[in-house]
Design a protein around this motif. Structure first.
Motif, PDB file in Angstrom:
ATOM      1  N   CYS A 168     -18.521 -40.276  26.991  1.00 59.33           N
ATOM      2  CA  CYS A 168     -18.480 -40.275  25.525  1.00 59.33           C
ATOM      3  C   CYS A 168     -17.055 -40.187  24.977  1.00 59.33           C
ATOM      4  N   THR A 169     -16.086 -39.788  25.795  1.00 62.67           N
ATOM      5  CA  THR A 169     -14.722 -39.671  25.286  1.00 62.67           C
ATOM      6  C   THR A 169     -14.071 -41.020  25.029  1.00 62.67           C
ATOM      7  N   TRP A 170     -14.532 -42.076  25.699  1.00 64.72           N
ATOM      8  CA  TRP A 170     -13.947 -43.402  25.465  1.00 64.72           C
ATOM      9  C   TRP A 170     -14.947 -44.432  24.953  1.00 64.72           C
ATOM     10  N   ASP A 171     -16.201 -44.073  24.854  1.00 67.21           N
ATOM     11  CA  ASP A 171     -17.198 -45.031  24.383  1.00 67.21           C
ATOM     12  C   ASP A 171     -17.041 -45.283  22.881  1.00 67.21           C
ATOM     13  N   LYS A 172     -17.185 -46.518  22.495  1.00 69.06           N
ATOM     14  CA  LYS A 172     -17.118 -46.898  21.081  1.00 69.06           C
ATOM     15  C   LYS A 172     -18.365 -47.686  20.734  1.00 69.06           C
ATOM     16  N   PRO A 173     -18.928 -47.620  19.578  1.00 65.11           N
ATOM     17  CA  PRO A 173     -18.518 -46.840  18.416  1.00 65.11           C
ATOM     18  C   PRO A 173     -19.275 -45.513  18.280  1.00 65.11           C
ATOM     19  N   PHE A 174     -20.254 -45.235  19.167  1.00 67.18           N
ATOM     20  CA  PHE A 174     -21.119 -44.076  18.938  1.00 67.18           C
ATOM     21  C   PHE A 174     -20.816 -42.896  19.837  1.00 67.18           C
ATOM     22  N   HIS A 175     -19.787 -42.955  20.662  1.00 73.53           N
ATOM     23  CA  HIS A 175     -19.425 -41.876  21.594  1.00 73.53           C
ATOM     24  C   HIS A 175     -20.631 -41.428  22.417  1.00 73.53           C
ATOM     25  N   GLN A 176     -21.342 -42.404  22.976  1.00 72.20           N
ATOM     26  CA  GLN A 176     -22.509 -42.098  23.801  1.00 72.20           C
ATOM     27  C   GLN A 176     -22.061 -41.735  25.212  1.00 72.20           C
ATOM     28  N   GLY A 177     -22.723 -40.740  25.788  1.00 77.19           N
ATOM     29  CA  GLY A 177     -22.546 -40.476  27.206  1.00 77.19           C
ATOM     30  C   GLY A 177     -23.244 -41.585  27.983  1.00 77.19           C
TER      31      GLY A 177
END
Length: 191
Positions: A168-177
């Motif tokens: 989630c620290t680098w996922d875009k746009p929803f910061h999903q794990g």
């Protein structure tokens, strides 16, 4: 008697669009640049950016949940272990072992899914967060919550790092794990 033919209307000669700074004009390789697209791509289904859970709150919620689970496990296993130590041949040995197994099962398999399906774990509720379906924003059921929890455990144990949570620290746009992506959930703010 023939009528005179009216003269054709005056049509001005085609003039190319003016040169724009930084773009090739009629003298460049393209004599005409197409207009920009008349439509925008449809937005991704999911929550608006202001509802996506901040990473700091998510970390704090995970920390609170770890402390709650540790307290539950310790609160059940320590008395059971003390009882087994003081009375190893007693009649209640099976009850003590059952208590230890139940506390571990509850902490590692039921705490997160059961509470997530009913509105959120203790940590998420204290931090104003909840897990929702990414497309609709509706609360997840027990099956999706259990799948999410098991996927996180499987991924984290297989990689020997908490990759499911770090995603989630680098996922875009929803910061999903990574576990959220698999079961199509997202962590959102409730306040």
């Amino acid at each position: 008697m023939s009528h005179p033919t009216p003269p054709p209307p005056h049509i001005p000669p085609h003039t190319p669009p003016p040169d724009l700074p930084g773009q090739p004009g009629p003298s460049g390789p393209y004599a005409y640049a197409p207009p920009p697209y008349a439509y925008a791509p449809p937005p991704l289904p999911g929550p608006p950016p202001e509802l996506v859970a901040p990473l700091g709150r998510r970390f704090l919620a995970k920390l609170v949940d770890a402390l709650v689970m540790a307290a539950i496990v310790a609160g059940i296993t320590v008395p059971c272990a003390v009882h087994l130590e003081t009375d190893p041949e007693g009649v209640t040995e099976g009850l003590a072992i059952t208590g230890i197994i139940f506390s571990l099962l509850f902490a590692f398999l039921l705490y997160d899914p059961a509470l997530t399906a009913t509105g959120g774990t203790v940590g998420k509720r204290l931090c104003g967060l909840k897990v929702a379906r990414v497309e609709t924003g509706e609360q997840v059921g027990f099956g999706a919550a259990l799948g999410r929890h098991l996927m996180a455990g499987l991924i984290n144990n297989a990689m020997c790092v908490p990759l499911a949570y770090l995603w989630c620290t680098w996922d875009k746009p929803f910061h999903q794990g990574l576990h959220d992506k698999i079961v199509r959930t997202v962590v959102v703010r409730t306040r």
